[in-house]
Design a protein around this motif. Structure first.
Motif, PDB file in Angstrom:
ATOM      1  N   HIS A 156       0.827  -1.214   0.000  1.00  0.00           N
ATOM      2  CA  HIS A 156       0.000   0.000   0.000  1.00  0.00           C
ATOM      3  C   HIS A 156       0.861   1.264   0.000  1.00  0.00           C
ATOM      4  O   HIS A 156       0.464   2.292  -0.559  1.00  0.00           O
ATOM      5  N   GLU A 212       0.143   5.145  -1.485  1.00  0.00           N
ATOM      6  CA  GLU A 212       0.061   6.288  -0.562  1.00  0.00           C
ATOM      7  C   GLU A 212       1.350   6.253   0.253  1.00  0.00           C
ATOM      8  O   GLU A 212       1.443   5.531   1.237  1.00  0.00           O
ATOM      9  N   TYR A 237      -5.055   4.753   4.025  1.00  0.00           N
ATOM     10  CA  TYR A 237      -6.460   5.156   4.148  1.00  0.00           C
ATOM     11  C   TYR A 237      -6.644   6.267   5.181  1.00  0.00           C
ATOM     12  O   TYR A 237      -7.493   6.184   6.072  1.00  0.00           O
ATOM     13  N   GLY A 238      -5.807   7.281   5.061  1.00  0.00           N
ATOM     14  CA  GLY A 238      -5.962   8.436   5.936  1.00  0.00           C
ATOM     15  C   GLY A 238      -5.155   8.365   7.221  1.00  0.00           C
ATOM     16  O   GLY A 238      -4.910   9.378   7.868  1.00  0.00           O
ATOM     17  N   ASP A 243       0.448   3.306 -10.179  1.00  0.00           N
ATOM     18  CA  ASP A 243      -0.545   3.259  -9.100  1.00  0.00           C
ATOM     19  C   ASP A 243      -1.626   2.235  -9.451  1.00  0.00           C
ATOM     20  O   ASP A 243      -2.035   1.430  -8.614  1.00  0.00           O
ATOM     21  N   LEU A 244      -2.053   2.297 -10.694  1.00  0.00           N
ATOM     22  CA  LEU A 244      -3.119   1.395 -11.130  1.00  0.00           C
ATOM     23  C   LEU A 244      -2.660  -0.066 -11.029  1.00  0.00           C
ATOM     24  O   LEU A 244      -3.398  -0.929 -10.544  1.00  0.00           O
ATOM     25  N   TRP A 290      -2.654  -1.201  -7.536  1.00  0.00           N
ATOM     26  CA  TRP A 290      -4.025  -1.495  -7.095  1.00  0.00           C
ATOM     27  C   TRP A 290      -4.515  -2.824  -7.655  1.00  0.00           C
ATOM     28  O   TRP A 290      -5.338  -3.500  -7.041  1.00  0.00           O
ATOM     29  N   MET A 347      -4.606  -5.793  -5.491  1.00  0.00           N
ATOM     30  CA  MET A 347      -5.552  -5.968  -4.385  1.00  0.00           C
ATOM     31  C   MET A 347      -6.438  -7.218  -4.522  1.00  0.00           C
ATOM     32  O   MET A 347      -6.545  -7.993  -3.561  1.00  0.00           O
TER      33      MET A 347
END
Lengths: 130, 748
Positions: free
Chosen positions: B305, B309, B314-315, B713-714, B717, B720
């Motif tokens: 991950h 980011e 996730y923040g 990035d894609l 992902w 996942m």
């Protein structure tokens, strides 16, 4: 990554539509005693759609500005997703009494509708937000 | 002389010769490694860096995670740049920019092709020239180059601090803010990076056109390109591979056709085996295997991950308390640890089962070793946290924190503790096996081989103690690969073949004599390529052409047995179908079959993809490396660990029913998840990077400019779905193990 936003959003919308459509079709068919809805291929298709849905959701969460989620709609949506999955999972089990399965299916459908409303309006009140 | 004796003699001779060559090549590497200058001074006499700066800089780099954050000479993590290649390119461009401004009034990038070629051709000769004086130990650089070095160092100083100017790069490289908060430490670290780049771009004495790192990385601006030796030995490497496959195919055709089939026993010989207290005590090893595996996968997901980011998940600002270099360190360490724990548990479980002998206090020893392993995991990981967070002195960091050397990066104290633990394990397994080793039956040879492979696994870890905190990076690399390579491509392979064959012999499906011959022969084949093949990891860390030649030729032979692994898989399937009661072992055997499959794909195909000197010259440290790493380490040894664990659980929970549903789903989730991870992310990312390295130089394939493209990035992902499926495999396996001690019903 934000460059791919329209495509990812499209995948997300398609995945949630397919996921819901497949689930409710399977659940209804199961209530009426159909066997195809428990076949391995159908289950795998369902897992594939749900995994795609989750991936697209995670991407959207990371690429969108965090301010969008400030009013807490996403948290409520996630809670409803968990309930949708739990209700749906139990509703699909053939060993449970039929009336219980019908009730759980209805609860699951309510969750689904609420999730859509919250996602579209980006607000915890969902369809009730004006 | 019997065939078995001949094979033993062949194996012993082979090991003596290959290890002698290994030591000889090691001596060559130690003599010809890039020198560390006493001083680096400018033509006008200004001191830039001292030897202490370089050596302390290496320690600073190690303490912040070393190879777990970026790489040096291509070895290490992939999200941040290769610091040697990046520094080299920045330094060159700083000089070229200066000259371009003077001559054409523009930056180098703005010049046309002809002007660029003119400047880089002129620079190439003077940049590559070796200005190190071995007598005085002084390296002199031009004032112009010194300015370029200072500019590069300033960028690095900013990058490793909390400077807002380089925040975006830190995010792309998954670096925490203030990676090295102390300015003095940062200065020393730049000395180390400069020196690794200097070695990569400077010709060896009296060897024009070949740098200390055999011209790695590819850097067209100064003519760092594949050497002729690398070309020649890559071709020979392929030839040796084809010849090896041909010879082994010939052997299989002749040997296996003659083997007689054995009528299996009517009932499972292992059913109802008497469990000794020490065998029962191994159960907790397998619980820990599951726990470590779950944590390892979670850390792997977190590490992946970080590629999308760089400082958050996730923040959550995760880099502030669990930075990338730490999650990656723990992820790689735990992979080795849970697999090793499964094997340790298996060794301790099967030793009394083989000999029928429970030595005194064996259960106490098993429990004590377990406690030691727990202390090591907790202590070593806590130390790594303090080190990476820069809360330790450099000396303490080496001993109790982070050594920075991928796969052997726990602090030296913990490393020694683990070595002692492995010796204790050998002692416990050995004393339980002793009666079986003394017996003169048909099993003696295969038991000896199994025990020898465990001794080798234990002792090879000791090679990781052969260097100190001040050791030269080339020396460390040599010994580090003794541990990592000789484990995974040598003694682990032998252990895998020996243990699986042994289990089939114990089940009465294969004759002890033929199994012994097969295992001995397989050991000779594995070790023939596996020992000297280690040098394929060392093509670009200071070796001469001899190292490249031996590495390329012998590592190709490592792939030979993997190419024909289908024979082994076929036999395994046949044996699993030979009797009704073998259904009890369906799942251990399924996982053993997966070992064969991933041995061919992960170790064989994806391994050979990056094996030849030409290929590795461009691919080292790109995503094609973890493609091989994940599919071979988990695919082969992870699957083997799970298979062995299930075999032991079959005995430990002999009377209990197994949930086929859970295990079936787990098995397929592992395999499908791993395939998706490889094919949807690692392979395409690696190929894109490879193309970029060809077109612009190696530095570009690892740069922020390239790696921050949306397509990456894609692709990350795209991991996942595969990772989720893979993770669900481990959760299902955990549920199965849990169910065995909770809700599983007894057999009727």
């Amino acid at each position: 990554m934000i460059e791919f936003y329209p495509q990812i959003l499209l995948v997300h919308i398609w995945a949630i539509s397919l996921s819901g459509a497949l689930f409710f079709t399977r659940a209804l068919a199961s209530l009426f005693g159909a066997k195809w809805c428990h076949l391995l291929g159908v289950r795998i298709l369902s897992y594939l759609i749900d995994t795609t849905l989750l991936t697209a959701a995670a991407i959207l969460y990371t690429i969108l500005p965090k301010e969008i989620f400030a009013n807490g709609w996403l948290h409520l949506k996630l809670l409803l997703v968990v309930l949708y999955i739990v209700f749906g999972f139990v509703a699909m089990r053939k060993s449970n009494p039929k009336n219980i399965r019908v009730i759980l299916l209805l609860l699951s459908a309510i969750c689904y509708v609420l999730i859509i409303g919250i996602a579209i309006n980006h607000h915890p009140l969902g369809w009730f937000y004006s | 002389m019997t065939t078995t004796k001949k094979l033993w003699l062949g194996l012993i001779s082979l090991l003596i010769v290959t290890f002698a060559i290994m030591l000889g090549l090691g001596g060559d590497l130690f003599r010809t490694k890039p020198p560390i200058p006493e001083k680096i001074v400018t033509q006008s006499g200004q001191l830039l860096y001292s030897k202490d700066d370089i050596q302390n800089g290496q320690k600073v780099w190690q303490s912040m995670g070393g190879m777990e954050l970026g790489s040096i000479w291509g070895h290490g993590a992939l999200v941040a740049p290769d610091w040697s290649a990046d520094w080299l390119h920045r330094e060159i461009v700083n000089i070229l920019d200066e000259r371009a401004q003077k001559q054409f009034g523009k930056n180098f990038a703005a010049l046309d092709e002809g002007q660029q070629a003119l400047l880089s051709t002129n620079l190439k000769i003077e940049f590559r020239k070796n200005t190190y004086n071995p007598n005085s130990g002084v390296l002199i650089v031009s004032d112009e180059r010194a300015d370029a070095i200072k500019k590069t160092a300033a960028y690095y100083d900013s990058l490793f601090s909390s400077d807002v100017k380089t925040h975006q790069d830190r995010e792309t490289f998954a670096m925490k803010e203030g990676t090295v908060p102390d300015a003095a430490r940062r200065h020393e670290m730049t000395a180390f990076y400069f020196w690794t780049a200097w070695a990569a771009g400077t010709d060896r004495p009296e060897k024009v056109g070949v740098s200390y790192t055999n011209n790695w990385p590819y850097e067209p601006l100064i003519g760092n390109k594949v050497t002729s030796g690398a070309y020649v030995w890559s071709l020979f490497s392929v030839l040796f591979l084809i010849a090896g496959i041909g010879l082994l195919g010939w052997h299989y055709a002749g040997w296996h056709a003659k083997e007689e089939h054995l009528v299996p026993p009517k009932t499972d010989p292992l059913k109802g085996i008497q469990l000794t207290p020490s065998m029962k005590a191994t159960a907790k090893y397998f619980w820990v295997v599951i726990a470590l595996m779950l944590v390892q996968i979670l850390l792997g997901a977190t590490t992946a991950h970080y590629q999308v980011e760089g400082q958050e998940a996730y923040g959550l600002k995760i880099a502030e308390f669990l930075p990338y270099s730490l999650t990656r360190s723990w992820h790689t360490q735990l992979a080795v640890l849970w697999i090793a724990t499964a094997w340790l548990g298996t060794g301790l479980y099967i030793a009394p089962a083989i000999s029928g002998h429970e030595p005194k206090f064996q259960a106490l020893g098993v429990n004590f070793l377990f406690l030691c392993l727990l202390i090591i995991v907790v202590g070593a990981f806590a130390g790594q946290w303090f080190s990476v967070m820069q809360k330790m002195g450099l000396a303490q960091s080496f001993w109790f924190g982070h050594q920075g050397w991928e796969y052997v990066d726990i602090g030296r104290f913990w490393q020694m503790f683990l070595f002692i633990g492995l010796i204790l394990w050998l002692f416990l397994v050995g004393r339980a096996l002793l009666p079986a080793l003394k017996r003169k039956d048909e099993l003696k040879s295969i038991v000896s081989l199994l025990f020898l492979s465990t001794i080798a696994i234990g002792l090879m870890y000791g090679a990781g103690l052969m260097y100190g905190s001040n050791s030269h990076i080339s020396v460390v690399e040599y010994w580090r690969w003794w541990v990592v390579h000789l484990w995974v491509e040598g003694f682990f392979e032998v252990f895998a073949v020996a243990v699986i064959s042994f289990l089939f012999v114990k089940l009465g499906l294969v004759r002890g004599e033929s199994a012994t011959k097969n295992v001995l022969f397989a050991t000779i084949v594995f070790m023939a390529g596996g020992v000297i093949g280690m040098f394929h990891h060392l093509y670009f860390v200071g070796t001469t052409t001899a190292g490249v030649a031996f590495g390329a030729a012998f590592s190709a032979l490592e792939v030979v047995p993997l190419a024909l692994i289908g024979f082994e898989a076929y036999e395994t399937v046949q044996q699993s179908k030979s009797t009704e009661w073998m259904k009890r072992y369906k799942f251990p055997i399924l996982f053993f079959l997966a070992v064969s499959f991933w041995n061919l794909v992960g170790a064989g195909l994806f391994g050979f993809l990056i094996n030849t000197p030409i290929a590795l010259y461009y691919m080292q440290g790109l995503n094609l490396t973890p493609l091989h790493g994940h599919t071979a380490l988990f695919g082969v040894y992870g699957m083997l660990g799970i298979g062995l664990m299930l075999f032991c659980l079959r005995g430990l929970r002999d009377e209990y029913q197994w949930s086929e549903k859970l295990l079936n789903a787990s098995f397929w989730a592992f395999n499908i998840g791993l395939s998706l991870m490889a094919l949807c992310t690692l392979l395409p990312m690696g190929l894109l990077q490879l193309s970029a390295a060809f077109d612009h130089g190696y530095w570009y394939a690892r740069s922020a400019e390239f790696m921050s493209k949306p397509i990456f990035d894609l692709l990350v992902w795209m991991r996942m779905p595969g990772d989720l499926i893979f993770a669900s495999g481990s959760v299902l396996l955990a549920l199965f193990v849990l169910s065995q001690w909770t809700i599983a019903k007894k057999d009727k």
